[in-house]
Design an enzyme around this catalytic site. Structure first.
Site, PDB file in Angstrom:
ATOM      1  NE  ARG A  95      -2.329   1.971   4.354  1.00 17.62           N
ATOM      2  CZ  ARG A  95      -2.240   3.001   3.521  1.00 17.62           C
ATOM      3  NH1 ARG A  95      -3.223   3.258   2.685  1.00 17.62           N
ATOM      4  NH2 ARG A  95      -1.183   3.788   3.524  1.00 17.62           N
ATOM      5  CE  LYS A 129       3.352  -3.942   6.894  1.00 17.15           C
ATOM      6  NZ  LYS A 129       3.406  -3.134   5.650  1.00 17.15           N
ATOM      7  CB  THR A 160      -0.961   0.023   1.200  1.00 17.75           C
ATOM      8  OG1 THR A 160      -0.244  -0.357   2.380  1.00 17.75           O
ATOM      9  CG2 THR A 160      -2.114  -0.944   0.993  1.00 17.75           C
ATOM     10  CE1 TYR A 195     -16.848   1.700   1.296  1.00 19.77           C
ATOM     11  CE2 TYR A 195     -17.812  -0.108   0.041  1.00 19.77           C
ATOM     12  CZ  TYR A 195     -17.910   1.167   0.573  1.00 19.77           C
ATOM     13  OH  TYR A 195     -19.047   1.898   0.397  1.00 19.77           O
ATOM     14  CE1 TYR A 247      -0.202  -4.353   6.802  1.00 15.17           C
ATOM     15  CE2 TYR A 247      -0.410  -3.985   4.438  1.00 15.17           C
ATOM     16  CZ  TYR A 247      -0.140  -3.503   5.701  1.00 15.17           C
ATOM     17  OH  TYR A 247       0.177  -2.175   5.885  1.00 15.17           O
ATOM     18  CB  ILE A 272       6.926  -5.179   6.158  1.00 17.62           C
ATOM     19  CG1 ILE A 272       7.304  -6.658   5.952  1.00 17.62           C
ATOM     20  CG2 ILE A 272       6.761  -4.477   4.805  1.00 17.62           C
ATOM     21  CD1 ILE A 272       6.266  -7.467   5.209  1.00 17.62           C
TER      22      ILE A 272
END
Length: 293
Positions: free
Chosen positions: A143, A167, A49, A112, A138, A209
């Site tokens: 987000r 992650k 991202t 979303y 992840y 990361i």
């Protein structure tokens, strides 16, 4: 060697540099790759991202992946980001992207749609079955709008063979500790929060990361290495000067913050694709002031 050993330490989520006409600047990407590898990162992550992936076309993604393989050579492993909120289309993307040289696939939880924990589990189960490479989960609820619980992470780790790590970027230390307590032995757990890396490694994480390693690879990777050795006093001395940088990087959005730093370091032009915009003038001045110090 297990993936947990291969991807221990610092991975860097590469930014995507753009020219003033908003075309991908592969020459600048090459400079960044050399800069972070020379700075000591253990591996690179392309199309995360931080790389503004939602604004990249299929053709641009393929070009970036192939260029990254060529530029990196055999110096460090390459992890490729492949995420989305349509499971069926994501399976097709896994089939069409050039993944043969990737060490692993980093895939963010669906955004979303806000699926249930069972929906998240089934999504990753399908991806793992379709992926030619091991999947790294992840979890980034800031987000995606939905937290992947520790129970779901551990269920995936134990029940789905091709899922090799996570992650974890929830920022929830209790959740992180639960994952670290219950994970299988070879299940990789890395941080997705630069500002929390030191205490998270103290709890047992295998590394990070990172966004900050785009701009400060040497200091950041040394901090992570000292933390992994258990030398937390030395790690703290390296981390303390970076705390303000973390704050500036994430004050408005990512990657506007880190791109401001990289612009001032002469690595890239300060261009982002809408809806992302460059860091506001006041904060950018603070970036300049930080670097002068």
């Amino acid at each position: 060697m297990s993936l947990r050993q291969t991807l221990s330490g610092t991975g860097v989520a590469l930014v995507t540099p753009f020219r003033s006409n908003m075309e991908v600047n592969l020459d600048a990407l090459g400079r960044i790759i050399d800069f972070v590898i020379d700075g000591g990162v253990e591996y690179v992550v392309t199309l995360g991202t931080t790389g503004e992936t939602p604004t990249l076309s299929k053709e641009e993604k393929i070009a970036i992946i192939q260029y990254t393989y060529e530029k990196v050579g055999n110096r460090v492993p390459v992890v490729v980001g492949v995420g989305g909120n349509d499971t069926t289309n994501l399976v097709k993307e896994l089939e069409h992207l050039p993944l043969e040289k990737a060490t692993a696939i980093l895939s963010a939880a669906p955004y979303y749609n806000k699926p249930s924990q069972e929906g998240i589990f089934q999504h990753y189960k399908i991806l793992a079955a379709a992926s030619p490479k091991p999947i790294l989960l992840y979890n980034v609820p800031g987000r995606t709008g939905r937290n992947m619980s520790a129970d779901t992470t551990i269920r995936l780790a134990k029940e789905v063979a091709n899922i090799a790590g996570i992650k974890e970027a929830s920022g929830d230390m209790a959740q992180c500790m639960q994952i670290l307590r219950d994970r299988p032995e070879n299940f990789l757990v890395v941080s997705g929060d630069d500002a929390l890396v030191l205490p998270q490694i103290a709890c047992g994480m295998d590394g990070v990361i990172s966004v900050a390693a785009n701009a400060f690879p040497k200091a950041f990777t040394n901090m992570v290495r000292e933390s992994l050795k258990g030398n937390f006093k030395a790690a703290k001395s390296l981390n303390d000067p970076l705390i303000q940088a973390y704050e500036l990087m994430f004050a408005e959005n990512n990657p506007a913050g880190v791109k401001a730093f990289m612009t001032e370091l002469g690595l890239i032009e300060n261009n982002l694709r809408l809806p992302m915009t460059p860091l506001s003038a006041g904060l950018h001045n603070n970036v300049k002031g930080y670097l002068k110090k």
